[in-house]
Design an enzyme around this catalytic site. Structure first.
Site, PDB file in Angstrom:
ATOM      1  N   ARG A  76       0.835  -1.195   0.000  1.00 21.26           N
ATOM      2  CA  ARG A  76       0.000   0.000   0.000  1.00 21.26           C
ATOM      3  C   ARG A  76       0.872   1.249   0.000  1.00 21.26           C
ATOM      4  O   ARG A  76       2.019   1.210   0.416  1.00 21.26           O
ATOM      5  CB  ARG A  76      -0.893   0.035   1.246  1.00 21.26           C
ATOM      6  CG  ARG A  76      -1.984  -1.018   1.263  1.00 21.26           C
ATOM      7  CD  ARG A  76      -2.851  -0.913   2.495  1.00 21.26           C
ATOM      8  NE  ARG A  76      -2.104  -1.180   3.720  1.00 21.26           N
ATOM      9  CZ  ARG A  76      -1.688  -0.253   4.570  1.00 21.26           C
ATOM     10  NH1 ARG A  76      -1.939   1.035   4.359  1.00 21.26           N
ATOM     11  NH2 ARG A  76      -1.015  -0.592   5.651  1.00 21.26           N
ATOM     12  N   LYS A 100      -8.501  -2.408   1.122  1.00 20.83           N
ATOM     13  CA  LYS A 100      -8.399  -1.431   2.197  1.00 20.83           C
ATOM     14  C   LYS A 100      -9.198  -0.168   1.870  1.00 20.83           C
ATOM     15  O   LYS A 100      -9.573   0.585   2.777  1.00 20.83           O
ATOM     16  CB  LYS A 100      -6.929  -1.120   2.496  1.00 20.83           C
ATOM     17  CG  LYS A 100      -6.223  -2.268   3.244  1.00 20.83           C
ATOM     18  CD  LYS A 100      -6.880  -2.572   4.599  1.00 20.83           C
ATOM     19  CE  LYS A 100      -6.023  -3.239   5.643  1.00 20.83           C
ATOM     20  NZ  LYS A 100      -5.899  -4.681   5.630  1.00 20.83           N
ATOM     21  N   HIS A 115     -10.201  -3.661  12.852  1.00 18.39           N
ATOM     22  CA  HIS A 115      -9.121  -4.267  12.077  1.00 18.39           C
ATOM     23  C   HIS A 115      -8.667  -5.513  12.843  1.00 18.39           C
ATOM     24  O   HIS A 115      -7.732  -5.464  13.635  1.00 18.39           O
ATOM     25  CB  HIS A 115      -7.966  -3.269  11.925  1.00 18.39           C
ATOM     26  CG  HIS A 115      -6.903  -3.720  10.974  1.00 18.39           C
ATOM     27  ND1 HIS A 115      -5.582  -3.387  11.123  1.00 18.39           N
ATOM     28  CD2 HIS A 115      -6.967  -4.470   9.855  1.00 18.39           C
ATOM     29  CE1 HIS A 115      -4.876  -3.922  10.137  1.00 18.39           C
ATOM     30  NE2 HIS A 115      -5.696  -4.586   9.357  1.00 18.39           N
ATOM     31  N   SER A 158      -0.474  -4.711  10.516  1.00 16.91           N
ATOM     32  CA  SER A 158       0.031  -5.605   9.482  1.00 16.91           C
ATOM     33  C   SER A 158       1.210  -6.438   9.989  1.00 16.91           C
ATOM     34  O   SER A 158       2.117  -5.904  10.631  1.00 16.91           O
ATOM     35  CB  SER A 158       0.465  -4.786   8.273  1.00 16.91           C
ATOM     36  OG  SER A 158       0.868  -5.649   7.259  1.00 16.91           O
ATOM     37  N   LYS A 184      -2.652 -11.718  12.418  1.00 16.42           N
ATOM     38  CA  LYS A 184      -4.111 -11.883  12.337  1.00 16.42           C
ATOM     39  C   LYS A 184      -4.489 -13.071  11.455  1.00 16.42           C
ATOM     40  O   LYS A 184      -5.272 -13.935  11.851  1.00 16.42           O
ATOM     41  CB  LYS A 184      -4.795 -10.614  11.780  1.00 16.42           C
ATOM     42  CG  LYS A 184      -4.692  -9.400  12.670  1.00 16.42           C
ATOM     43  CD  LYS A 184      -5.445  -8.210  12.085  1.00 16.42           C
ATOM     44  CE  LYS A 184      -4.925  -7.745  10.742  1.00 16.42           C
ATOM     45  NZ  LYS A 184      -3.526  -7.290  10.752  1.00 16.42           N
ATOM     46  N   THR A 185      -3.918 -13.089  10.248  1.00 20.08           N
ATOM     47  CA  THR A 185      -4.284 -14.147   9.298  1.00 20.08           C
ATOM     48  C   THR A 185      -3.715 -15.489   9.746  1.00 20.08           C
ATOM     49  O   THR A 185      -4.427 -16.499   9.793  1.00 20.08           O
ATOM     50  CB  THR A 185      -3.786 -13.775   7.887  1.00 20.08           C
ATOM     51  OG1 THR A 185      -4.384 -12.532   7.514  1.00 20.08           O
ATOM     52  CG2 THR A 185      -4.155 -14.845   6.873  1.00 20.08           C
ATOM     53  N   ASP A 206      -9.329 -10.357   8.648  1.00 20.81           N
ATOM     54  CA  ASP A 206      -8.825  -8.975   8.655  1.00 20.81           C
ATOM     55  C   ASP A 206      -9.798  -7.863   9.059  1.00 20.81           C
ATOM     56  O   ASP A 206      -9.375  -6.890   9.656  1.00 20.81           O
ATOM     57  CB  ASP A 206      -8.274  -8.653   7.266  1.00 20.81           C
ATOM     58  CG  ASP A 206      -7.309  -7.488   7.257  1.00 20.81           C
ATOM     59  OD1 ASP A 206      -6.414  -7.442   8.122  1.00 20.81           O
ATOM     60  OD2 ASP A 206      -7.445  -6.607   6.399  1.00 20.81           O
ATOM     61  N   ARG A 217       2.037 -12.237  -1.311  1.00 22.76           N
ATOM     62  CA  ARG A 217       0.688 -12.469  -0.793  1.00 22.76           C
ATOM     63  C   ARG A 217      -0.071 -13.480  -1.643  1.00 22.76           C
ATOM     64  O   ARG A 217       0.227 -13.678  -2.819  1.00 22.76           O
ATOM     65  CB  ARG A 217      -0.123 -11.170  -0.842  1.00 22.76           C
ATOM     66  CG  ARG A 217       0.374 -10.069   0.046  1.00 22.76           C
ATOM     67  CD  ARG A 217      -0.399 -10.063   1.342  1.00 22.76           C
ATOM     68  NE  ARG A 217       0.056  -8.988   2.217  1.00 22.76           N
ATOM     69  CZ  ARG A 217      -0.510  -8.726   3.387  1.00 22.76           C
ATOM     70  NH1 ARG A 217      -1.545  -9.405   3.816  1.00 22.76           N
ATOM     71  NH2 ARG A 217      -0.035  -7.769   4.146  1.00 22.76           N
TER      72      ARG A 217
HETATM   73  P1  ATP Z   1      -2.016  -7.914   7.411  1.00 20.13           P
HETATM   74  O1  ATP Z   1      -2.881  -6.922   8.158  1.00 20.13           O
HETATM   75  O2  ATP Z   1      -0.955  -7.241   6.604  1.00 20.13           O
HETATM   76  O3  ATP Z   1      -2.803  -8.912   6.635  1.00 20.13           O
HETATM   77  P2  ATP Z   1      -1.600  -9.935   9.510  1.00 20.13           P
HETATM   78  O4  ATP Z   1      -1.781  -9.402  10.888  1.00 20.13           O
HETATM   79  O5  ATP Z   1      -2.692 -10.743   8.941  1.00 20.13           O
HETATM   80  O6  ATP Z   1      -1.154  -8.730   8.532  1.00 20.13           O
HETATM   81  P3  ATP Z   1      -0.036 -12.262   9.005  1.00 20.13           P
HETATM   82  O7  ATP Z   1      -0.341 -12.337   7.554  1.00 20.13           O
HETATM   83  O8  ATP Z   1      -0.701 -13.247   9.891  1.00 20.13           O
HETATM   84  O9  ATP Z   1      -0.271 -10.782   9.545  1.00 20.13           O
HETATM   85  O10 ATP Z   1       1.527 -12.307   9.129  1.00 20.13           O
HETATM   86  C1  ATP Z   1       2.261 -12.773  10.213  1.00 20.13           C
HETATM   87  C2  ATP Z   1       3.609 -13.187   9.652  1.00 20.13           C
HETATM   88  O11 ATP Z   1       4.532 -13.396  10.686  1.00 20.13           O
HETATM   89  C3  ATP Z   1       3.489 -14.484   8.873  1.00 20.13           C
HETATM   90  O12 ATP Z   1       4.348 -14.403   7.764  1.00 20.13           O
HETATM   91  C4  ATP Z   1       3.972 -15.524   9.896  1.00 20.13           C
HETATM   92  O13 ATP Z   1       4.537 -16.641   9.277  1.00 20.13           O
HETATM   93  C5  ATP Z   1       5.024 -14.726  10.644  1.00 20.13           C
HETATM   94  N1  ATP Z   1       5.252 -15.126  12.049  1.00 20.13           N
HETATM   95  C6  ATP Z   1       6.436 -15.416  12.591  1.00 20.13           C
HETATM   96  N2  ATP Z   1       6.338 -15.698  13.891  1.00 20.13           N
HETATM   97  C7  ATP Z   1       5.031 -15.582  14.216  1.00 20.13           C
HETATM   98  C8  ATP Z   1       4.296 -15.757  15.429  1.00 20.13           C
HETATM   99  N3  ATP Z   1       4.885 -16.095  16.564  1.00 20.13           N
HETATM  100  N4  ATP Z   1       2.952 -15.572  15.380  1.00 20.13           N
HETATM  101  C9  ATP Z   1       2.357 -15.204  14.243  1.00 20.13           C
HETATM  102  N5  ATP Z   1       3.002 -15.020  13.065  1.00 20.13           N
HETATM  103  C10 ATP Z   1       4.341 -15.214  13.049  1.00 20.13           C
HETATM  104 MN    MN Z   2      -3.850 -10.550   7.233  1.00 17.52          MN
END
Ligand code: ATP
Ligand code: MN
Length: 536
Positions: free
Chosen positions: A64, A205, A225, A243, A247-248, A262, A327
């Protein structure tokens, strides 16, 4: 539903003409995922990987661009939007001008039209018509927004429009933008214009941004969020976080049904997903650590900005050659245990996820109501590389409500709603540090996903209810001394640092950052919230 069935839908010709689009032979309406994938390949815009997903490159932008996101300042938004670094005003004149240019640009070539909607709760359903200049952007809209059935398509009335053309470039000197790329929201015209960037996340977004205005402001629904899932007992959990905080990753839990990864709304008695798909990071993705996401990379999924191992169509998930923000988007149904429709109950547990690059905050802790408000308003994390242009290593940041870039209203509006709901429903709040342990980024290691998952599972299953706790000496949150599936020594971060004095010093430094950041909110919060500030 299935991507292999292709139904031919009647083109909404008159409505497209009313937008200024000349309906032509080469207008593509409501194509299936399979057709869009084939077209992208035949246009040379993508390739299939060895498991049948479409792999494309988004071009110049692989994340973004918050500095190029504008909201039209008009009678609707002038007083109600909280104008700041993320809510940047632009005049109606420039919107109108860019609208005409974008339409003229789309008229020059083929375009893809897709009718879809946001918000799984029928009371809040928002119909969207997305118009793109290439098939893979349209596949993203298919994957990420909710998909009307054939009958609903017949009578579909779009309320909002997204016009998106990555190859259209604005002229900043004439068009009032910062540079050639832009995402502009007009609440009056109910339209989002996106140009100069092919990063698909701008579309999702963009819709999130408008819902973060419309739901709390007009409908008294809290927009959040966060990701969400639900256990066998009907117990919903939500996971707030900026981010890259997890979350995912963490919401995809084989023991619980996924509601969404999300964006959600919290109505009087439900939590509902805004979207119809997930948009997962794929950097270092492995079947072992993230099986649900890994297995979603199949026909219909859209993979962005990855590269193949030489001489093959096998994705090298470790490669950062194009970006760290690689992604994949896929419909929710690609997750084996997704809840449909994605509407859960009021949460029993709320997790605040943070990826603390300093390695100071405990990996799991329990928060009081005051601490929860303090942390929610602070929204501390480290930005990890990639999702935003210009971020190449973890950088500490405070982002109110864990989502400042997407919140058009004052953060206080969301915080007040959450605070009220938390108290009314007696929700347990946890803070999870998915970031560094044993030292800061560069010295320590990121917390193992398996440990983080075990901590969340323990919290959800009530296994921490009778645990012994100790308070963090500076931040005050309660840290369990034991947790099933997790080595006890990682639970108190100080124990994981070789140099304890350095930990104490760095913890105080971080506390000072919190206090300084909070100054701007101090006058507008309760004593209970203020009392939850870290103590140096
Ligand atoms: P976005 O809002 O950008 O979608 P998000 O909060 O969904 O972000 P994730 O896509 O879940 O974030 O990304 C977390 C990243 O961190 C993943 O690539 C995951 O493999 C990595 N990671 C490493 N250690 C951890 C942990 N302890 N818990 C969660 N994720 C971890
Ligand atoms: Mn996510």
């Amino acid at each position: 539903m299935s991507s292999s069935t292709s139904v031919v839908h009647q083109l909404p010709e008159k409505e497209l003409q009313a937008l200024g689009l000349q309906s032509k032979q080469n207008t593509h309406y409501q194509l299936s995922a399979k057709e869009l994938t084939q077209q992208a390949i035949s246009r040379g815009e993508g390739e299939l990987n060895d498991t049948g997903a479409l792999v494309i490159k988004t071009g110049e932008f692989t994340g973004r661009s918050p500095k190029d996101k504008f909201i039209v300042k008009d009678e609707i938004t002038k007083e109600s939007v909280h104008w700041n670094d993320f809510n940047i005003p632009i005049s109606e004149k420039y919107f109108d001008q860019l609208y005409d240019k974008l339409i003229a640009h789309l008229n020059k070539n083929e375009y893809w039209v897709r009718d879809c909607y946001a918000c799984a709760d029928p009371d809040f359903r928002l119909n969207i018509r997305v118009i793109n200049e290439n098939p893979w952007s349209n596949l993203f809209a298919y994957n990420m927004f909710l998909r009307p059935n054939a009958e609903e398509i017949e009578s579909f009335q779009p309320e909002w429009h997204i016009l998106q053309a990555p190859s259209f470039k604005a002229d900043p000197a004439i068009d009032g933008t910062r540079q050639h790329n832009f995402a502009i929201v007009s609440f009056k015209r109910k339209t989002i214009l996106i140009g100069g960037t092919g990063y698909t996340g701008e579309m999702k977004k963009g819709i999130f941004t408008i819902l973060n205005y419309l739901l709390p402001h007009d409908k008294k629904v809290l927009s959040m969020h966060c990701s969400a899932n639900i256990g066998k007992e009907g117990d919903t959990a939500i996971f707030f976080g900026l981010s890259g905080t997890g979350k995912t990753t963490l919401s995809a839990d084989p023991a619980r049904q996924l509601i969404g990864d999300d964006e959600h709304g919290w109505n009087d008695d439900t939590v509902f997903n805004f979207e119809g798909g997930c948009y997962a990071k794929t950097i270092d993705l492995s079947q072992e650590k993230e099986p649900e996401i890994f297995n979603s990379i199949r026909p219909g999924a859209l993979v962005e900005n990855t590269t193949f191992f030489a001489g093959s169509n096998k994705i090298d998930f470790s490669s950062k050659e194009i970006t760290e923000n690689t992604r994949v988007s896929y419909p929710l149904s690609y997750i084996s245990n997704a809840l449909e429709p994605s509407i859960g109950k009021i949460p029993k547990n709320i997790f605040f996820l943070t990826a603390d690059a300093y390695g100071i905050l405990p990996p799991i802790s329990k928060l009081t109501a005051g601490q929860a408000m303090y942390q929610f308003i602070s929204g501390y994390t480290a930005k990890v590389a990639g999702t935003e242009a210009g971020v190449t290593e973890p950088k500490s940041t405070f982002s109110a409500c864990f989502g400042a870039p997407f919140l058009p209203l004052h953060p206080g509006a969301y915080a007040a709603m959450l605070g009220e709901k938390m108290k009314m429903h007696n929700v347990q709040i946890w803070m999870i540090n998915t970031g560094w342990s044993g030292g800061a980024y560069g010295v320590g290691q990121r917390m193992k996903i398996a440990y983080t998952r075990a901590m969340i599972t323990a919290a959800l299953e009530g296994k921490l209810n009778n645990a012994e706790y100790e308070a963090h000496p500076i931040f005050g949150m309660m840290m369990p001394k034991e947790c099933p599936g997790v080595p006890a020594e990682v639970l108190n971060p100080r124990n994981t640092w070789l140099d304890k004095d350095l930990y104490d010093k760095k913890a105080k430094d971080l506390a000072s950052e919190f206090i300084k950041n909070f100054e701007k909110y101090a006058s507008g919060v309760t004593d209970e919230t203020l009392a939850a500030a870290p103590q140096i």
